[in-house]
Design a protein around this motif. Structure first.
Motif, PDB file in Angstrom:
ATOM      1  N   ALA A  88      29.952  42.318  52.406  1.00  0.00           N
ATOM      2  CA  ALA A  88      29.747  40.907  52.063  1.00  0.00           C
ATOM      3  C   ALA A  88      31.080  40.166  52.005  1.00  0.00           C
ATOM      4  N   GLU A  89      32.089  40.799  51.438  1.00  0.00           N
ATOM      5  CA  GLU A  89      33.392  40.144  51.331  1.00  0.00           C
ATOM      6  C   GLU A  89      33.980  39.880  52.711  1.00  0.00           C
ATOM      7  N   ARG A  90      33.873  40.848  53.599  1.00  0.00           N
ATOM      8  CA  ARG A  90      34.415  40.659  54.944  1.00  0.00           C
ATOM      9  C   ARG A  90      33.677  39.551  55.698  1.00  0.00           C
ATOM     10  N   ARG A  91      32.466  39.315  55.329  1.00  0.00           N
ATOM     11  CA  ARG A  91      31.707  38.232  55.952  1.00  0.00           C
ATOM     12  C   ARG A  91      31.940  36.888  55.263  1.00  0.00           C
ATOM     13  N   GLY A  92      32.784  36.888  54.255  1.00  0.00           N
ATOM     14  CA  GLY A  92      33.073  35.666  53.539  1.00  0.00           C
ATOM     15  C   GLY A  92      32.034  35.287  52.508  1.00  0.00           C
ATOM     16  N   ARG A  93      31.183  36.205  52.127  1.00  0.00           N
ATOM     17  CA  ARG A  93      30.128  35.951  51.151  1.00  0.00           C
ATOM     18  C   ARG A  93      30.582  36.468  49.781  1.00  0.00           C
ATOM     19  N   GLN A  94      31.443  35.687  49.156  1.00  0.00           N
ATOM     20  CA  GLN A  94      32.042  36.138  47.916  1.00  0.00           C
ATOM     21  C   GLN A  94      31.016  36.299  46.797  1.00  0.00           C
TER      22      GLN A  94
END
Length: 258
Positions: A88-94
């Motif tokens: 999720a973080e790598r996809r920008g979904r903090q």
């Protein structure tokens, strides 16, 4: 903050070895239940290992599928949640990453690394004050082998929260355990500089630059410290390093006069 999430292949507890059979006969239902538990654990470990490898390779879709499959087999295990948080973080979904980390931390109060990860996420997402209690929990977790990491995070986040005394306490403890801790050295250099302790700040910067490759922010701080100490030559030398090592960022540097 989530690089520890990548090394998850061997974190799943039991190694999946089937316990020895007792000499006396046991009820078939017991054997079936035991075999099923072993199969589920083996399946979990396999899916988790593949999810971690695919995450490192940047194959986010397949990594997520593997991690969800692992979590379905063993819903209470934190490591699959850590992989999902990293995806999720790598996809920008903090926000989604934080939800996974919170779920992992709340379900694994004995895992110092998991608690530390959630605290770091909170701090990085504007919740420095709230992060501190999670670092405290991480430090209280039995057998936490990398306490210096949580102490360094706690000290850095305490600075962000305006709690200077706690910050210095935790950062110095981190350096007692790990004298080359890069984050703790950086944070102590900034703390000393902000407090007007320029000689101490210089010492921390020198230790930091010896411990790991230079960064733009450290060279800038080093130059500012030397300017405050009245050493224009040393200040200019750090600026020259900045131009040579980071030419794309050198134009943003501002001189601080002593």
């Amino acid at each position: 903050m989530l690089c520890s999430m990548l090394a998850v292949a061997g974190c799943a507890g039991s190694k999946g070895v089937k316990p020895p059979k007792p000499e006396l006969a046991v009820a078939p239902t017991y054997v079936a239940r035991d075999d099923e538990q072993v199969r589920r654990l083996h399946g979990y470990q396999t899916q988790l290992a593949l999810a971690g490898s695919e995450l490192q390779a940047g194959q986010l879709d397949s990594s997520e599928r593997r991690a969800r499959a692992a979590l379905k087999l063993m819903p209470a295990r934190a490591d699959a949640m850590l992989v999902l948080a990293a995806v999720a973080e790598r996809r920008g979904r903090q926000a989604e990453a934080g939800q996974w980390l919170q779920r992992a931390a709340e379900g694994s109060p004995e895992r110092g690394d998991v608690l530390n990860n959630y605290g770091a996420w909170l701090c990085q997402n504007g919740q420095a004050v709230q992060s501190l209690s999670w670092f405290d929990r991480a430090l209280a977790a039995p057998g936490y082998a990398t306490a210096a990491a949580a102490l360094s995070n706690a000290g850095t986040c305490a600075l962000a929260a305006g709690q200077g005394e706690r910050a210095e306490r935790d950062l110095r403890k981190a350096l007692e355990q790990d004298p080359g801790n890069v984050q703790a050295l950086e944070s102590m250099a900034r703390r000393s500089f902000d407090q007007g302790g320029f000689f101490e700040a210089r010492a921390f910067v020198q230790r930091r630059l010896s411990a790991a490759p230079a960064t733009v922010s450290m060279l800038q701080l080093a130059s500012q410290i030397e300017a405050r100490l009245g050493d224009k030559r040393a200040s200019d030398q750090y600026l020259q390093r900045l131009k040579q090592e980071f030419p794309q960022d050198a134009g943003t540097t501002t001189r601080v006069e002593g």
